[in-house]
Every structure is written in C-alpha cells, then in structure tokens.
Design an enzyme around this catalytic site. Structure first.
Site, PDB file in Angstrom:
ATOM      1  N   ASP A   1       0.842  -1.198   0.000  1.00 35.52           N
ATOM      2  CA  ASP A   1       0.000   0.000   0.000  1.00 35.52           C
ATOM      3  C   ASP A   1       0.880   1.252   0.000  1.00 35.52           C
ATOM      4  O   ASP A   1       2.048   1.207   0.405  1.00 35.52           O
ATOM      5  CB  ASP A   1      -0.898   0.031   1.242  1.00 35.52           C
ATOM      6  CG  ASP A   1      -1.861  -1.145   1.277  1.00 35.52           C
ATOM      7  OD1 ASP A   1      -2.164  -1.708   0.214  1.00 35.52           O
ATOM      8  OD2 ASP A   1      -2.290  -1.493   2.399  1.00 35.52           O
TER       9      ASP A   1
HETATM   10  N1  URA Z   1      -1.209  -5.950   3.914  1.00 34.41           N
HETATM   11  C1  URA Z   1      -1.703  -4.701   3.923  1.00 34.41           C
HETATM   12  O1  URA Z   1      -2.721  -4.440   4.525  1.00 34.41           O
HETATM   13  N2  URA Z   1      -1.022  -3.740   3.258  1.00 34.41           N
HETATM   14  C2  URA Z   1       0.141  -3.961   2.608  1.00 34.41           C
HETATM   15  O2  URA Z   1       0.717  -3.036   2.043  1.00 34.41           O
HETATM   16  C3  URA Z   1       0.644  -5.275   2.615  1.00 34.41           C
HETATM   17  C4  URA Z   1      -0.047  -6.257   3.272  1.00 34.41           C
END
Ligand code: URA
Length: 237
Positions: free
Chosen positions: A103
């Site tokens: 993310d």
């Molecule tokens: N899980 C999440 O919630 N975000 C990420 O970036 C990676 C794994």
C-alpha cells in the site's frame, strides 16, 4: 549473439540510436577492438567496455527496494511517485515492474524485476512464498492467545474471505507484532487486524521468502540482488 548497438542499448538503458552513435564513435570496445553497430557480440564471452568501464551482461535485473511512505507500487503513474521512479538510471530497464504490491502507506521490501516468469512463479498462490511484516497497532495486544489462535487457524476477514493460516509473533512492545503470511490478499494485514478489533498504524515488510530486507538500505534506496539472493526469494525459510 546480439548486435552491438542492441547490446549497449539494453544493458546501458539508452536509446538504440544513442547506442549506435556511441559504438560508431569508438566509446565501445569488444575484446579491446572498436566495432560497428551491426557487429555481433557474444554476450556470454566477449569483454565489452563502454568509456573504459566493463559492461557486464545481465539477461534480467532483480532489485530490492526499501519503499518509503507515499510512493505507490506501479511501473508508472502520471501524478504519484512510483517505485520505478526510485530506481537509478544504471538499473533502469524496459519492462521493470514491482512483483507484488505494498500500500502507499506501507514501507519496506519491494521486489522489482523484468523477469516475468520468475515474478509469476513467486506470486503464484501455489508457491506460498512467505512475506513477513512488522505491524504497529493502535491498541496494545493484551490477549496474545486470542490473536495467536485466530490467526493460526486461518481467519475470516471482511467480505467473508478466508485467510490461510498465518503466524504471529510478539515483541517486547505490546503494540508491535510480526506477522508472516503466505498469500497476498488486498490490504490483508490491515483487514486481519481490523477483524480482530484493532487497527494498523504502521506497516513494514521485512522479508520475502528467505530473503530479508537489507537494513543498510535507507528508505527510498535500492540495490541489485545477487543470484543467490534471488534464489532465496522463492525459498521457504
Ligand atoms: N497488507 C496490507 O494491509 N497492506 C500492505 O501493504 C501489505 C499487506
């Protein structure tokens, strides 16, 4: 065997016309000799020099990046800085893409390559390549057994999706846990913690397969991986 202008264009990440001009002007030598753009190079054997520096042939490039907050995992974007924008010119190649996404507000290990087959293998759900995250939580964990039991059993997250059994481990700080997943559902860590009644305030990926993020890389920095390191990515540690 590969044409000299193509070899230089691909390995130096410059245009074919710039590569041809460099070859014509004598900046490129092969086994100590000048050549013309259409001459063939044996990429496995010939010693190629560009401006006196050796150009090592690489079929593919494999990069470890320590992603900062605010950067997105995409090959390009018109508005937002991407992980590809953080790659220095000497490692840039056509076809580079992040194999698996973090993310925008997640930091840590992103694997970037132009080797589609290897990335496909690594991302295949059948491979169960582990990813380890350091998760900072809004609420300190006071009931470790509940977290452990739910997560190791394979929990349900919002929308009725069932996660594979995962591994949680605890640290001295009750607000920080480590989570090892062997799949990559959308926002999975955040959704798992939400389903447990908590919220993630910071997330950092520190390992893919058997390869740990090189902590000497500052956020925003990257480096090329060795063959041994690339092999570790697809191994279960
Ligand atoms: N899980 C999440 O919630 N975000 C990420 O970036 C990676 C794994």
């Amino acid at each position: 065997m590969i044409r000299a202008d193509r070899f230089i264009a691909e390995q130096m990440n410059i245009s074919r016309s710039d590569a041809a001009a460099a070859v014509r002007s004598g900046r490129v030598t092969v086994n100590g000799r000048r050549l013309s753009p259409s001459d063939k190079i044996d990429e496995g054997k010939d010693a190629v020099m560009f401006d006196g520096r050796q150009v090592r042939y690489r079929r593919n490039v494999y990069i470890m990046l320590n992603k900062p907050v605010g950067v997105i995992c995409a090959a390009r974007d018109r508005l937002t800085e991407t992980v590809a924008d953080l790659i220095p010119p000497e490692l840039r190649r056509k076809g580079l893409f992040p194999a698996g996404r973090l993310d925008k507000d997640t930091t840590g290990f992103v694997f970037i390559t132009d080797d589609g087959a290897m990335a496909h293998d690594m991302l295949s759900p059948k491979k169960h390549v582990e990813k380890e995250y350091v998760v900072t939580l809004r609420d300190p964990v006071t009931d470790r057994e509940r977290y452990d039991g739910v997560i190791s059993a394979g929990m349900e997250i919002d929308g009725g999706e069932i996660c594979r059994p995962a591994v949680i481990s605890f640290t001295d700080d009750p607000s920080v846990v480590h989570l090892v997943l062997c799949e990559g559902k959308y926002h999975q860590v955040k959704r798992m913690m939400h389903a447990l009644g908590n919220e993630v305030t910071a997330l950092r990926r520190i390992r893919i397969g058997g390869l740990v993020l090189d902590e000497s890389l500052a956020e925003g920095q990257c480096r090329e991986l060795s063959g041994d390191e690339v092999r570790k990515i697809c191994t279960i540690s």
